[in-house]
Design a protein around this motif. Sequence first.
Motif: not given
Length: 771
Positions: A275-283
Amino acid sequence: ATQVAPVEKDCSSITPPYPALLRNLEHVRKVLQRPLTLAEKILYSHLIDPEKNLSGAGKIRGEVYLQLRPERVAMQDASAQMALLQFMSAGLAQSAVPASIHCDHLIQAVEGAESDLKRSIVTNQEVFDFLESAARKYGIEFWRPGSGIIHQIVLENYAAPGMLMLGTDSHTPNAGGLGMLAIGVGGADAVDAMTGTPWELKAPQVVGVRLTGQLNGWATPKDLILHLAGKLTVRGGTGRVLEYFGPGVFSQSCTGLATIANMGAEVGATTSTFPYTPNMRAYLNATGRSPVARAADEAASRGFLNADENAEYDEVIDINLSELEPTINGPFTPDLATPLSKFGEFIESQGWKDEVSAALIGSCTNSSYEDMTSVADLAQQAKRAGLTTKVPFLCTPGSEQIRATMERDNVTSTLQDVGAVVLANACGPCIGQWKREEKKDEENAILTSFNRNFKSRNDGNRLTMNFLASPTVVTAMAFSGKLSFNPMSDSLTLPSGEPFKFSPPSGQDLPSAGFALGETSYYPSPSPKPHPEVDIVVKKDSQRLELLEPFPSPFGEASGNNRDLELPPLKVLLRVRGKCTTDHISAAGPWLKYKGHLTNISENLLITAVNDEGGDVNVAFDRDTNTSGTIPEIAKRFKSRKQPWALVVDDNYGEGSAREHAALQPRFYGCAMILARSFARIHETNLKKQGVLPLWFVDKSDYSRISSGDVLETIGLTDTLQGISDAPIKVKVTKSNGETFEIQTKHTMSTDQLQWLRAGSALNHIRLSLN
Ligand code: SF4
């Protein structure tokens, strides 16, 4: 090297069409009326016609062939040659979807990055020129040698939550680290997407992997997937997507998730996702793709990028990350998992020498900034204590961006200070592109942070045992030189006689000063336009490239009418024993140079396969002349006699990579059918695409009843091809002494796939439908 990646780049061509996908998803929901897993949402929202494909289908997963429209294609230099040769013969002016080519597999590691890259460019100039001219002609992004490894580049530039992408490499699922579905395929599947032909996939089952707890100490995301590979085995993921969920997902970095997704290929999974995570957003933000992050945030708020509550999985596996310890897998198979604390005992019980002969870190699996800074932390600790590595310690950065950032942030110098040699940003030793002078034909053990460890894969030596581990465990072992060393509990002895113990490594997820771009001449211009005026030159006498001749229909004259669509009588070339991966069927290493030349590369057909009649490697029998020879020699003899033939093979045949040469080469020599105890997914599809009929034994013990020289005839294929019956296809076996019997088989051919068989190949079928 200090130029930093832009804060926000133009993302118009790389942002998934979320509004259209969400609209499609609404249709899917109306038809299915049940909660959906994330994998289902992504897959089914890419259906060309959800109503038509899913209505009235009953059970979908594991049953229904989906007709999909992927958004992007990525190809590496070795597989791109055949993919493009096939695409060229379809006669289109440009690729129907955005596509990219990555020059990574053909770069050989000898002494270090700079000279290796220069030499490999000269050695492979003809191929790189071919790929670049094809890229220009068809509007494909071309990543030059030195730019990095396909999967790292895809993660840094193209991957996006909710996207569906195909890649002509089995570790394409790496991009799942950004919450998408990235699927490894053969070149012919890539051609489907590039010609706008619906891409077909049997709806996979979905295995839920619930992560709880927190990784600690030396345990890394790599250890999670090494542990899971031990649980699931190399076949456990076949026909299934691994979908991770639970609180443990959110504590992992995006690149850590990519490592986990990367090695889902080792259990045969179709792909892996999160699932989409804040760490994906940061990357995404750190790699200049904040427009993609904003669009993904919006799609996530509408329920697209995670599983529905109460979604049902076909199986759920629970892993408590707090209990996970570092794991080492191997040798020779990625699912032989041993916890680090038991590894010394394991080595002793096998009677193997307690010696590491080389330690290798990097590759597409483990060369993130986090991996490299964690490793540098250990190197720094060792350096302060006055230690250097005891064995060759090689590092392959995954991309120019990683290399340049490592250099700027003194990661590289720290590693070099303790003895590391930094190789080119390319596959190198991971795919046998390693000119290793030591330990030739000698039993020895290497430790790598790579993903695959079949015999001969790294240095061409069948006796080299490759153990897979996290980059930090590999690095610690480089300092000890001993397999039994457990850095969690053991100490090393300093020259002063004092003990030295590593502290658990700590790395940094993303660089505080941003990613450095490095050598920008390696990069393509974004969204290139096609240039129809470009000539693609393939020299007539080239030893590296050869234009493809379409394969004739195996039904010969009968293909034009409906009377008799049984295969002609086929002679059995060989009964293959045991593990037969695509590396066994079409070896890599020195053979990589012939990837664009079907005649030349076919000389390596099955050269490491074991003949079940006698147990020898690369031996086949010609029962007509009572002689024997190498497998390619006998296959060539059959071809020259115009004798179509068949193979009898064991379980999980074609395990490993998406290498379509493993299907093209037997077909080139006249193979028309393969009878298996079971097939690996990608390879089975590749066989179908090239017009080889894959049949499964209903009774697996029939495998031993068929020998080389026996004649096989299909019974019932005509009715199947004409849609009259879906009864199992029988095979009549005639032994050399005249005895005959029939066996039952089953197949997984869809209606469309049967048309490929009839046309001689999927490409022949596409060509007919485009004209
Ligand atoms: Fe390259 Fe190895 Fe990754 Fe394959 S697994 S893409 S060979 S680095």
